[in-house]
Design a protein around this motif. Structure first.
Motif, PDB file in Angstrom:
ATOM      1  N   UNK A 212      -4.305   3.471  14.373  1.00  0.00           N
ATOM      2  CA  UNK A 212      -3.680   3.789  15.661  1.00  0.00           C
ATOM      3  C   UNK A 212      -2.178   4.046  15.533  1.00  0.00           C
ATOM      4  N   UNK A 213      -1.597   3.758  14.375  1.00  0.00           N
ATOM      5  CA  UNK A 213      -0.159   3.923  14.179  1.00  0.00           C
ATOM      6  C   UNK A 213       0.166   5.270  13.542  1.00  0.00           C
ATOM      7  N   UNK A 214       1.350   5.762  13.834  1.00  0.00           N
ATOM      8  CA  UNK A 214       1.846   6.968  13.172  1.00  0.00           C
ATOM      9  C   UNK A 214       2.666   6.548  11.961  1.00  0.00           C
ATOM     10  N   UNK A 215       2.509   7.220  10.860  1.00  0.00           N
ATOM     11  CA  UNK A 215       3.296   6.906   9.674  1.00  0.00           C
ATOM     12  C   UNK A 215       2.590   5.917   8.774  1.00  0.00           C
ATOM     13  N   UNK A 216       3.102   5.793   7.565  1.00  0.00           N
ATOM     14  CA  UNK A 216       2.473   4.957   6.550  1.00  0.00           C
ATOM     15  C   UNK A 216       3.130   3.597   6.371  1.00  0.00           C
TER      16      UNK A 216
ATOM     17  N   UNK B  19      -5.349  -7.261   5.755  1.00  0.00           N
ATOM     18  CA  UNK B  19      -4.832  -6.464   6.865  1.00  0.00           C
ATOM     19  C   UNK B  19      -4.421  -7.397   8.001  1.00  0.00           C
ATOM     20  N   UNK B  20      -3.362  -7.037   8.689  1.00  0.00           N
ATOM     21  CA  UNK B  20      -2.828  -7.880   9.761  1.00  0.00           C
ATOM     22  C   UNK B  20      -3.741  -7.929  10.978  1.00  0.00           C
ATOM     23  N   UNK B  21      -4.510  -6.866  11.196  1.00  0.00           N
ATOM     24  CA  UNK B  21      -5.372  -6.782  12.370  1.00  0.00           C
ATOM     25  C   UNK B  21      -6.740  -6.251  11.971  1.00  0.00           C
ATOM     26  N   UNK B  22      -7.696  -6.422  12.851  1.00  0.00           N
ATOM     27  CA  UNK B  22      -9.027  -5.869  12.623  1.00  0.00           C
ATOM     28  C   UNK B  22      -9.027  -4.389  12.988  1.00  0.00           C
ATOM     29  N   UNK B  23     -10.091  -3.707  12.647  1.00  0.00           N
ATOM     30  CA  UNK B  23     -10.255  -2.314  13.060  1.00  0.00           C
ATOM     31  C   UNK B  23     -10.133  -1.320  11.929  1.00  0.00           C
TER      32      UNK B  23
ATOM     33  N   UNK C  81       2.712  11.915  -9.247  1.00  0.00           N
ATOM     34  CA  UNK C  81       3.081  12.494  -7.959  1.00  0.00           C
ATOM     35  C   UNK C  81       1.911  12.941  -7.100  1.00  0.00           C
ATOM     36  N   UNK C  82       0.721  13.001  -7.655  1.00  0.00           N
ATOM     37  CA  UNK C  82      -0.459  13.405  -6.886  1.00  0.00           C
ATOM     38  C   UNK C  82      -0.814  12.307  -5.886  1.00  0.00           C
ATOM     39  N   UNK C  83      -1.335  12.684  -4.721  1.00  0.00           N
ATOM     40  CA  UNK C  83      -1.694  11.722  -3.679  1.00  0.00           C
ATOM     41  C   UNK C  83      -3.155  11.882  -3.270  1.00  0.00           C
ATOM     42  N   UNK C  84      -3.685  10.819  -2.675  1.00  0.00           N
ATOM     43  CA  UNK C  84      -5.022  10.852  -2.073  1.00  0.00           C
ATOM     44  C   UNK C  84      -4.999   9.959  -0.842  1.00  0.00           C
ATOM     45  N   UNK C  85      -5.771  10.356   0.161  1.00  0.00           N
ATOM     46  CA  UNK C  85      -5.840   9.596   1.410  1.00  0.00           C
ATOM     47  C   UNK C  85      -7.286   9.324   1.793  1.00  0.00           C
ATOM     48  N   UNK C  86      -7.478   8.220   2.481  1.00  0.00           N
ATOM     49  CA  UNK C  86      -8.774   7.856   3.050  1.00  0.00           C
ATOM     50  C   UNK C  86      -8.484   7.299   4.428  1.00  0.00           C
ATOM     51  N   UNK C  87      -9.125   7.867   5.425  1.00  0.00           N
ATOM     52  CA  UNK C  87      -8.796   7.503   6.801  1.00  0.00           C
ATOM     53  C   UNK C  87      -9.944   6.792   7.507  1.00  0.00           C
ATOM     54  N   UNK C  88      -9.543   5.958   8.466  1.00  0.00           N
ATOM     55  CA  UNK C  88     -10.448   5.280   9.395  1.00  0.00           C
ATOM     56  C   UNK C  88     -11.479   4.392   8.685  1.00  0.00           C
ATOM     57  N   UNK C  89     -10.978   3.519   7.837  1.00  0.00           N
ATOM     58  CA  UNK C  89     -11.816   2.547   7.140  1.00  0.00           C
ATOM     59  C   UNK C  89     -11.836   1.265   7.960  1.00  0.00           C
ATOM     60  N   UNK C  90     -13.011   0.798   8.305  1.00  0.00           N
ATOM     61  CA  UNK C  90     -13.145  -0.450   9.055  1.00  0.00           C
ATOM     62  C   UNK C  90     -12.986  -1.610   8.077  1.00  0.00           C
ATOM     63  N   UNK C  91     -11.878  -2.334   8.167  1.00  0.00           N
ATOM     64  CA  UNK C  91     -11.598  -3.433   7.233  1.00  0.00           C
ATOM     65  C   UNK C  91     -12.482  -4.658   7.487  1.00  0.00           C
ATOM     66  N   UNK C  92     -13.219  -4.667   8.585  1.00  0.00           N
ATOM     67  CA  UNK C  92     -14.186  -5.739   8.821  1.00  0.00           C
ATOM     68  C   UNK C  92     -15.466  -5.502   8.022  1.00  0.00           C
ATOM     69  N   UNK C  93     -15.669  -4.280   7.576  1.00  0.00           N
ATOM     70  CA  UNK C  93     -16.882  -3.910   6.843  1.00  0.00           C
ATOM     71  C   UNK C  93     -16.579  -3.682   5.365  1.00  0.00           C
TER      72      UNK C  93
END
Length: 123
Positions: A58-62, A82-86, A97-109
């Protein structure tokens, strides 16, 4: 009173005593299973991870680099909470210098974020 009334009163008393007995028994409530937000980041790639970022989706930025002055060499792992669930977004930057991203991972699972040469995997 006639026998029918006495019989009915006896039945009602018996029924009420059964209710009273049930109410006097202790009730055991099992606690609800909470969300464990701890997870491992495992480097299964052939390159050193120079930076690791994760933030609530839900936050903008890393935010700040979670490795700080450290790096994550191939074959090594680090644990985080993680500080919060979700849902969380993850980003790694390798030493080249190469990057990789993974989005919307449920840290409860998911309890592991695995860094591979192809990117990030949650499991």
């Amino acid at each position: 009173m006639n026998r029918r009334h006495i019989g009915a009163l006896g039945f009602m008393a018996l029924a009420l005593s059964a209710c009273v007995e049930q109410q006097q028994r202790p009730v055991v409530v099992m606690p609800a299973r909470g969300c464990d937000t701890s997870f491992l980041v495992i480097n299964r790639s052939s390159q050193t991870v120079a930076q690791l970022h994760f933030s609530h989706a839900s936050l903008n930025g890393w935010g700040t680099d979670q490795l700080g002055a450290n790096v994550l060499p191939p074959g090594r792992q680090m644990s985080y909470r993680a500080a919060n669930t979700g849902q969380y977004d993850f980003r790694v930057t390798w030493a080249n210098g190469r990057t990789a991203e993974l989005r919307r991972v449920n840290v409860c699972v998911a309890s592991r974020i695995t860094v591979t040469n192809s990117g990030l995997i949650a499991n």
